[in-house]
Design a protein around this motif. Structure first.
Motif, short mmCIF file in Angstrom:
data_model
loop_
_atom_site.label_atom_id
_atom_site.label_comp_id
_atom_site.label_asym_id
_atom_site.label_seq_id
_atom_site.Cartn_x
_atom_site.Cartn_y
_atom_site.Cartn_z
N TYR A 258 0.81 -1.22 0.00
CA TYR A 258 0.00 0.00 0.00
C TYR A 258 0.85 1.27 0.00
O TYR A 258 0.31 2.37 0.16
CB TYR A 258 -0.93 -0.01 1.21
CG TYR A 258 -1.90 -1.16 1.20
CD1 TYR A 258 -3.05 -1.12 0.43
CD2 TYR A 258 -1.64 -2.31 1.95
CE1 TYR A 258 -3.93 -2.19 0.40
CE2 TYR A 258 -2.51 -3.38 1.94
CZ TYR A 258 -3.66 -3.32 1.16
OH TYR A 258 -4.53 -4.37 1.14
N GLY A 259 2.15 1.12 -0.15
CA GLY A 259 3.02 2.29 -0.19
C GLY A 259 3.39 2.83 1.17
O GLY A 259 3.96 3.92 1.27
N ARG A 260 3.13 2.06 2.22
CA ARG A 260 3.47 2.50 3.56
C ARG A 260 4.91 2.10 3.89
O ARG A 260 5.33 0.99 3.56
CB ARG A 260 2.51 1.88 4.58
CG ARG A 260 1.07 2.32 4.41
CD ARG A 260 0.13 1.58 5.34
NE ARG A 260 0.16 0.15 5.08
CZ ARG A 260 -0.81 -0.69 5.48
NH1 ARG A 260 -1.86 -0.22 6.14
NH2 ARG A 260 -0.72 -1.98 5.22
N ARG A 261 5.62 2.98 4.56
CA ARG A 261 7.00 2.71 4.93
C ARG A 261 7.05 1.71 6.09
O ARG A 261 6.42 1.92 7.11
CB ARG A 261 7.70 4.00 5.33
CG ARG A 261 7.80 5.02 4.21
CD ARG A 261 8.44 6.31 4.68
NE ARG A 261 8.66 7.23 3.58
CZ ARG A 261 9.27 8.41 3.71
NH1 ARG A 261 9.71 8.79 4.90
NH2 ARG A 261 9.44 9.19 2.66
N THR A 262 7.81 0.66 5.93
CA THR A 262 7.97 -0.32 6.99
C THR A 262 9.07 0.14 7.94
O THR A 262 9.82 1.09 7.65
CB THR A 262 8.34 -1.70 6.41
OG1 THR A 262 9.69 -1.63 5.90
CG2 THR A 262 7.38 -2.10 5.29
N PRO A 263 9.23 -0.51 9.10
CA PRO A 263 10.29 -0.10 10.03
C PRO A 263 11.70 -0.16 9.45
O PRO A 263 12.60 0.50 9.96
CB PRO A 263 10.13 -1.10 11.18
CG PRO A 263 8.67 -1.41 11.18
CD PRO A 263 8.31 -1.47 9.72
#
Length: 268
Positions: A15-20
């Motif tokens: 979804y285009g979210r930045r992971t850790p």
């Protein structure tokens, strides 16, 4: 928190979210950086430059987890273009004398504009470190967020959802040295969710198992939730997590042979 950080296999999800892992990977692959490596009995600081020749300031040494710098040096350095350059070194025995479980090696590159890069090197298993309670303070001033701690704070977490384009996340705080980030109004108030400090250490408890002083495990959220990670602290900085190669290559990156720390953490 730590499970998500150490098991993030991609930097951006579907979804285009930045992971850790997004910001540690970003920092590790920036064109100008500093890397600490252990070669035999010598701790070495490398400047790695994939761009134009650079001149600036290097601050390096040993930082006590509870605060203070028993070894600290400041020097001007020149890093040629497209090269890995040895900038400084000191003996591992000096680190042993101060305490491998109570100190980390550090290096910071700076110029007139501010900090360029930093690296932290942790020699022991993370669970063997005498982690202090990390009381991180954040304040805002003139579009900046300023993070400070009088003790070492490992992997300060500001967000786990990855929907905001934060300037940084999962960064380390050295005692008394602020980390200053650009912080526009649309990001809202900066909030600290967790730190990675693990307070489960034999020296922190009396015979009855009671915690004392700065080592109160109640301050470490991962411990309150019952997680006791067994991973090894090889490196500790961004390059130590990412590299699976043996220490001492041209870039100064290091890991744990063919099975690097990330592979160990993922059980491979």
């Amino acid at each position: 928190y730590l499970y998500r950080f150490l098991n993030a296999r991609e930097t951006v999800d579907y979804y285009g979210r930045r992971t850790p892992s997004f910001h540690p990977v970003r920092r590790a692959f920036q064109p100008l950086t500093v890397v600490i490596a252990l070669e035999a009995e010598v701790v070495k600081v490398y400047g790695v430059n994939e761009g134009q020749a650079w001149s600036g300031e290097l601050r390096w040494g040993l930082a006590a987890l509870a605060g203070g710098y028993p070894l600290e040096r400041l020097q001007q350095v020149n890093i040629p273009a497209n090269a890995s350059t040895l900038l400084a070194e000191f003996g591992l025995e000096e680190w042993r004398q101060h305490g491998l479980d109570t100190h980390v090696a550090f290096a910071i590159l700076k110029d007139n504009q501010g900090e360029i890069a930093r690296d932290i090197f942790i020699q022991l298993f993370y669970k063997e470190m005498a982690w202090p309670f990390a009381n991180v303070v954040v304040r805002q001033s003139e579009g900046k967020a300023i993070f400070e701690s009088q003790t070492f704070a490992w992997r300060v977490c500001l967000d786990l959802h990855g929907e905001k384009a934060l300037p940084d996340n999962f960064f380390d705080l050295l005692p008394g040295i602020p980390t200053i980030l650009d912080w526009p109004e649309e990001l809202g108030e900066p909030k600290i969710l967790y730190t990675g400090n693990l307070c489960r250490h034999p020296a922190h408890f009396d015979e009855a198992g009671r915690a004392g002083g700065l080592h109160d495990p109640g301050g470490c959220r991962g411990e309150r939730e019952g997680r006791r990670p067994p991973w090894r602290g090889t490196g500790g900085g961004d390059h130590g997590v990412l590299s699976g190669a043996e220490g001492g290559d041209e870039a100064g990156h290091r890991g744990q042979g063919p099975h690097g720390p990330l592979q160990q953490l993922l059980g491979r």
